[in-house]
Write an enzyme that holds these catalytic residues in place. Structure first.
Site, PDB file in Angstrom:
ATOM      1  CG  HIS A  18      -2.834   2.708  -2.419  1.00  0.00           C
ATOM      2  ND1 HIS A  18      -2.671   2.586  -1.073  1.00  0.00           N
ATOM      3  CD2 HIS A  18      -3.999   2.098  -2.713  1.00  0.00           C
ATOM      4  CE1 HIS A  18      -3.706   1.928  -0.566  1.00  0.00           C
ATOM      5  NE2 HIS A  18      -4.517   1.620  -1.535  1.00  0.00           N
ATOM      6  CD  GLN A  65      -2.585  -1.217   2.605  1.00  0.00           C
ATOM      7  OE1 GLN A  65      -2.007  -1.544   3.628  1.00  0.00           O
ATOM      8  NE2 GLN A  65      -3.864  -0.930   2.593  1.00  0.00           N
ATOM      9  CG  ASN A  66       4.071   1.215   2.403  1.00  0.00           C
ATOM     10  OD1 ASN A  66       3.001   1.466   2.945  1.00  0.00           O
ATOM     11  ND2 ASN A  66       5.010   0.480   2.960  1.00  0.00           N
ATOM     12  CB  ILE A  67       3.004   5.897  -2.667  1.00  0.00           C
ATOM     13  CG1 ILE A  67       3.073   6.904  -1.529  1.00  0.00           C
ATOM     14  CG2 ILE A  67       1.569   5.425  -2.881  1.00  0.00           C
ATOM     15  CD1 ILE A  67       2.310   8.190  -1.817  1.00  0.00           C
ATOM     16  CG  ASP A  68       7.696   3.961   0.946  1.00  0.00           C
ATOM     17  OD1 ASP A  68       7.851   2.937   0.241  1.00  0.00           O
ATOM     18  OD2 ASP A  68       7.377   3.916   2.159  1.00  0.00           O
ATOM     19  CB  THR A 120      -1.240  -2.897   6.504  1.00  0.00           C
ATOM     20  OG1 THR A 120      -2.583  -2.509   6.194  1.00  0.00           O
ATOM     21  CG2 THR A 120      -1.059  -4.361   6.136  1.00  0.00           C
ATOM     22  CB  SER A 138       0.790  -5.336  12.801  1.00  0.00           C
ATOM     23  OG  SER A 138       0.637  -3.947  12.709  1.00  0.00           O
ATOM     24  CB  CYS A 196       1.352  15.199 -23.771  1.00  0.00           C
ATOM     25  SG  CYS A 196       2.972  15.011 -22.997  1.00  0.00           S
TER      26      CYS A 196
HETATM   27 ZN   LIG Z   1       3.364  16.757 -21.566  1.00  0.00          ZN
END
Ligand SMILES: [Zn+2]
Length: 488
Positions: free
Chosen positions: A289, A269-272, A402, A426, A300
């Site tokens: 995510h 779930q981490n975006i790091d 989590t 956890s 574009c």
């Molecule tokens: Zn562009």
């Protein structure tokens, strides 16, 4: 980080198998004014639906408070049933009822019990861990039907714990013998690196956001807010990005599983994107995510590596599209413009360029990191991989760091075959999902001790060479264990 979630109404392909299961015994349900059996069965469908809706709102916090009844629900644990609770089922009875429910489905189960008067609704509630509230004590048995409907619905959705897995030794043996492990991870595996957990209110991030004039901190990750004024997101993005290419012992553990050929998929779930720092291969990760690993032009769709805009984000600047810039320069001969971000209404801060505003000069698009914002679809890869790649292969599930309350990751344990053992690692246990073994504590400490006991070498600078970990039992829970560093 597990704050970005499926928006309401969002439905991953995962919903389908869940609904198929629900539909099995819909046939005899749903007739108003029907028999008690029909009414209870219909009510279980409603209860199931309302749980689904609550689940998908993404907050996770109101998971257990949908109705007056649910507020009044008192939990009775298996350990209490085993010791004996007045007017309640024995543990053996409870287990038999649960098994029967899963075997024959909701409608047939209600018909066989309440329909044939073999047991009262009041008592049957206790088989599913619900103690009827005191205010209903003298009420007729029908008064317990709504409660029973909730109890049955919850139980039916639940994956039953596998009784053969309980101890640390069981967990170690599972690690050693499993060949296709699904690892689900959340914010908890990055907090030891100082990456803030956005769902935790005491990280200071929320107060940081107050000065941006946001009514809800989650607006930072709202796609509509981003399109309107990307500067809000980029003013805090610099604090989310890890400063160095470091990773935690838990990330190293996932890499170790990969090296041993045991990692089927890491759903994070981490975006790091810290998994990449640890050397976990992109083909073994699903970033549920999205992540900062890549960024896309909002105009574009030109894509770049996250590293290309890393320096600008670190400075708090708004990165713009090089491709847009190039074609603007070629098309009109207009030289490179700084600062235009494509959001015309929000240029009051760009004092230097404000004179451009009236001329509709083409501006390059903003580069948006490919993390999933509220209001955006989740990456398709998630459901597809789970159902078509993992479901038939997985032989162990490990959930780390989590609370597993946010879609879509929260749906994973329910979708995988119920016979596949599940381990939870956890700081605090969860109650809405039952794991086979709960290993509680700092996840870095838990995984290092598991490796030690498995005879695996988990090398990491944050694990002291002489680290000693003690494992304490949790009273009344045979399968729950607390890990503590000795002397810490
Ligand atoms: Zn562009």
């Amino acid at each position: 980080m597990d704050f970005v979630s499926a928006p309401s109404g969002e439905s991953s392909s995962l919903k389908n198998p869940v609904l198929e299961v629900e539909a099995v015994d819909m046939t005899s349900a749903g007739v108003k004014g029907g028999t008690a059996t029909e009414n209870i069965t219909a009510a279980t469908e409603e209860a199931a639906q309302s749980e689904d809706e609550t689940d998908s709102d993404g907050s996770g916090d109101d998971w257990e408070s949908q109705s007056l009844y649910e507020d009044a629900i008192q939990v009775v644990r298996d350990e209490q049933l085993r010791d004996g609770v007045p007017d309640a089922c024995t543990l053996e009875e409870a287990i038999a009822y649960r098994r029967r429910l899963h075997d024959i489905g909701k409608a047939a189960f209600v018909e066989e019990t309440i329909g044939r008067d073999t047991v009262t609704a009041k008592k049957l509630c206790t088989a599913f861990g619900i103690l009827p509230p005191a205010f209903l004590d003298d009420a007729p048995d029908e008064a317990f039907h709504p409660l029973l409907a909730i109890a049955i619905s919850r139980e039916f959705q639940k994956r039953p714990k596998l009784p053969q897995y309980n101890t640390i030794d069981d967990a170690v043996k599972l690690l050693q013998e499993s060949k296709n492990i699904v690892v689900l991870t959340g914010a908890g595996i990055s907090t030891s690196l100082g990456i803030p957990d956005f769902r935790s209110k005491d990280t200071g991030l929320y107060s940081q956001l107050a000065h941006l004039g946001l009514s809800d901190p989650q607006e930072v990750f709202d796609i509509h807010v981003f399109r309107e004024d990307p500067s809000i997101f980029f003013s805090i993005a610099k604090d989310i990005l890890p400063t160095e290419k470091k990773f935690s012992p838990t990330h190293a553990f996932i890499r170790l599983l990969q090296d041993k050929g045991k990692l089927l998929t890491n759903y994070t779930q981490n975006i790091d994107n810290i998994e990449a720092n640890a050397g976990v291969l992109p083909e073994n990760i699903v970033q549920c995510h999205g992540s900062f690993a890549t960024a896309t032009c909002v105009k574009c769709d030109y894509k770049v590596s996250g590293d290309d805009i890393f320096d600008e984000i670190k400075k708090g600047a708004i990165p713009v599209c090089a491709s847009c810039r190039k074609s603007i320069a070629e098309d009109s001969g207009v030289k490179r413009k700084r600062s235009s971000n494509g959001a015309h209404k929000n240029r009051k801060d760009n004092d230097g360029d404000s004179s451009d505003e009236d001329y509709e000069i083409p501006t390059p698009g903003v580069m948006k990191p490919d993390i999933t914002f509220f209001g955006e679809d989740l990456p398709d890869e998630f459901g597809h991989r789970l159902l078509h790649h993992d479901r038939d292969r997985v032989d162990l599930v490990i959930v780390i760091g989590t609370s597993l309350k946010v879609a879509p990751v929260a749906e994973v344990p329910g979708v995988l075959p119920r016979t596949v053992p599940q381990i939870y690692i956890s700081r605090t246990p969860v109650s809405h999902t039952e794991f086979d073994i709960d290993l509680l504590g700092d996840c870095d400490v838990v995984v290092s001790e598991l490796c030690r006991r498995a005879g695996w070498e988990l090398k990491h600078e944050m694990i002291p060479a002489d680290e000693k970990v003690e494992v304490l039992p949790v009273e009344d829970y045979e399968s729950r264990h607390v890990f503590k560093v000795v002397g810490a």
